[in-house]
Write an enzyme that holds these catalytic residues in place. Structure first.
Site, short mmCIF file in Angstrom:
data_model
loop_
_atom_site.label_atom_id
_atom_site.label_comp_id
_atom_site.label_asym_id
_atom_site.label_seq_id
_atom_site.Cartn_x
_atom_site.Cartn_y
_atom_site.Cartn_z
N GLU A 148 0.79 -1.23 0.00
CA GLU A 148 0.00 0.00 0.00
C GLU A 148 0.83 1.29 0.00
OE1 GLU A 148 -2.67 -0.57 3.32
OE2 GLU A 148 -3.33 -2.51 2.59
N GLU A 163 -6.20 -10.70 -1.13
CA GLU A 163 -6.99 -10.49 0.10
C GLU A 163 -8.47 -10.41 -0.28
OE1 GLU A 163 -5.54 -7.21 2.50
OE2 GLU A 163 -3.46 -7.66 2.02
O1 9MR Z 1 -7.28 -8.21 8.70
C1 9MR Z 1 -6.32 -7.44 9.39
C2 9MR Z 1 -6.90 -6.96 10.72
O2 9MR Z 1 -7.10 -8.06 11.59
C3 9MR Z 1 -5.96 -5.95 11.35
O3 9MR Z 1 -6.58 -5.41 12.49
C4 9MR Z 1 -5.65 -4.87 10.35
C5 9MR Z 1 -4.71 -3.88 11.00
O4 9MR Z 1 -4.26 -2.90 10.19
O5 9MR Z 1 -5.07 -5.42 9.19
C6 9MR Z 1 -5.94 -6.26 8.52
O6 9MR Z 1 -5.36 -6.75 7.33
C7 9MR Z 1 -5.03 -5.78 6.33
C8 9MR Z 1 -3.86 -6.32 5.55
O7 9MR Z 1 -2.81 -6.64 6.40
C9 9MR Z 1 -3.41 -5.32 4.49
N1 9MR Z 1 -4.48 -4.93 3.63
C10 9MR Z 1 -5.71 -4.50 4.29
C11 9MR Z 1 -6.14 -5.55 5.31
C12 9MR Z 1 -7.43 -5.13 5.96
O8 9MR Z 1 -7.22 -3.99 6.72
#
Ligand code: 9MR
Length: 371
Positions: free
Chosen positions: A157, A262
C-alpha cells in the site's frame, strides 16, 4: 457374445465409478490445475485452538498467509527484540500440509511499531538510520524463513487512489526509493523468494497507472519484482468486473505474476466514500447500514453469489496470469469486514459461514472449475 457384453458393461461401470471417485469435492482439489487457492489465518486457526479451522484449512486451501502475526509490530515490537513464536508455528503448519506460504508484510505504513521512525529521544530518525532499520528487519525476517516462505509481500500500500505516492513515514523520511531498497534487501536475504508489491483498490485507473509506473521503474533499474498482489476487498457495487479485468491484464503485461491476495466480498451497503481498505477510513454506525444482523436473506445471498462467481469466472478466464487467489479469512465470524468500514456490523464476505460450514458458493466454484 454374452461374455463380451458383460465385459463392456463392467468397463463402463468401472469408468463411471472412477470418474465419480475423481470428482473434486474441495476447492483445493478443484482448482489445483488453475491457481493456488489460499486463505489468511489468524492465531487460533494455525495454533489449533480453533479446531474446526485447523482441520478444514488444509483440505480446502493450498496456500496460506498470516493475517497479522508477521507484521513488523508483531515480529519486532522493540528494536532488536524479535518475536517469532507465532510466525514459526504458522510456517510449520503450512509446511506440514504442503501449502504455499506467503509472508505478509515487510514494509507497510500501518502496524509498523513507532520506534522504527524515532530515536531514543522521540525525534524523527534520519534517512540513513531508517534505511538501516529496514535492512535489518528485512534481512532478519526473510533470512529466518529462507526456503520455507516462497513469496513475500515486500511493500504494501505505497500508492494512493490517484497514483501518487502515499505520504507514509517511509516515503517522507527516505523518499520513493524506500521501495527499491526494500525489494533489494529482500532479494539479498533470499535470492530464490518471489517478491511482490501488494495494494488495494487496484481496479482504479489512477492506482493502476501509479503501480505500472512504479513497477516499470523498478524493472528498468534491474530490481527483482516477481508479482503484483491485487488485494480484492470488493463490494456489491464496486469495482466493475471490467475495471478489475483491465488491471489483471495490464499488470500481467509487465511480465509479472498477478495474485488476488486479500479477497472478500462484503454483502453490506457501502457507506459513501468507503471503497478502499485504508484501515483508518472508518464511517459511523447506523442501523440502516447493518441490514442483515439476524441472517442474510436468500435474495441478497443469491445476488452476492452471482457477484462472487463473476469474479471467480474472471480469475479462471485469466488463469494463465493469475497464480493465486487468497481469501482474507476463512469464516465470516472472524472477518475484519464486520468492523470495517463501520464497527459492529454483521457481514458475510467469505466462503464459510460463522460455524465453518461451506456456503453454497463453495460448490458453485468447484463446479465452475470442473467444467
Ligand atoms: O485483517 C487485518 C486486521 O485483523 C488488522 O486489524 C488490520 C490492521 O491494520 O489489518 C488487517 O489486514 C489488512 C492487511 O494486512 C493489508 N491490507 C488491508 C487488510 C485489511 O485492513
Amino acid at each position: 457374445m454374452k461374455r463380451i457384453v458383460s465385459y463392456v458393461v463392467l468397463a463402463v461401470v468401472s469408468l463411471a465409478t472412477l470418474q465419480a471417485g475423481s470428482k473434486p469435492t474441495t476447492l483445493r482439489q478443484a482448482l489445483k490445475n488453475d491457481f493456488y487457492i489460499g486463505t489468511a489465518l489468524n492465531r487460533g486457526q494455525y495454533l489449533g485452538t480453533d479446531e474446526k479451522a485447523f482441520n478444514l484449512v488444509p483440505k480446502q486451501f493450498s496456500a496460506i498467509v498470516a493475517e497479522n502475526c508477521m507484521k513488523s509490530e508483531k515480529l519486532q515490537p522493540r528494536e532488536g527484540e524479535f518475536f517469532f513464536d507465532d510466525a514459526d508455528k504458522f510456517v510449520a503448519y503450512g509446511q506440514k500440509h504442503k501449502m504455499w506460504i506467503t509472508g505478509h508484510t515487510l514494509i507497510w505504513h500501518s502496524q509498523t511499531p513507532r520506534w522504527f521512525f524515532v530515536d531514543s529521544e522521540g525525534k524523527e530518525v534520519s534517512k540513513e538510520v531508517l534505511v538501516e532499520r529496514m535492512k535489518k528487519h528485512i534481512h532478519t525476517v526473510v533470512g529466518r524463513y529462507k526456503g520455507k516462505i516462497k513469496g513475500w509481500d515486500v511493500v504494501n500500500e505505497a500508492i494512493e487512489d490517484n497514483g501518487e505516492w502515499r505520504k507514509s513515514k517511509f516515503y517522507k523520511i527516505i523518499g520513493p526509493e524506500f521501495i527499491k531498497l526494500a525489494f533489494q534487501f529482500a532479494h539479498e536475504a533470499d535470492p530464490k523468494a518471489e517478491l511482490y508489491y501488494n495494494d488495494y483498490s487496484m481496479a482504479l485507473e489512477g492506482r493502476r497507472n501509479g503501480v505500472v509506473n512504479m513497477v516499470k521503474d523498478l524493472q528498468s533499474q534491474g530490481v527483482k519484482i516477481h508479482g503484483i498482489g491485487m488485494q480484492g476487498h470488493v463490494g456489491m457495487d464496486y469495482p466493475t468486473i471490467q475495471d478489475f479485468e483491465k488491471s489483471i491484464v495490464t499488470f500481467a503485461g509487465l511480465g509479472v505474476k498477478v495474485m488476488i491476495t486479500e479477497l472478500d466480498l462484503s454483502a453490506l451497503p457501502t457507506p459513501q466514500g468507503n471503497r478502499g481498505a485504508n484501515v483508518s477510513d472508518v464511517a459511523a454506525y447506523n442501523e440502516k447500514i447493518n441490514p442483515f444482523k439476524n441472517g442474510i436473506p436468500a435474495e441478497a445471498e443469491a445476488a452476492w453469489e452471482k457477484r462472487y462467481m463473476d469474479f471467480f469466472k474472471l480469475f479462471l478466464k485469466h488463469k494463465d496470469k493469475v497464480t493465486r487467489v487468497t481469501l482474507w479469512g476463512v469464516s465470516d465470524k472472524g472477518s475484519w469486514k464486520n468492523n470495517f468500514p463501520v464497527r459492529g456490523r454483521t457481514d458475510y464476505p467469505l466462503l464459510f459461514d460463522r460455524d465453518y460450514n461451506a456456503k453454497k458458493i463453495v460448490q458453485l466454484i468447484i463446479d465452475e472449475a470442473s467444467k
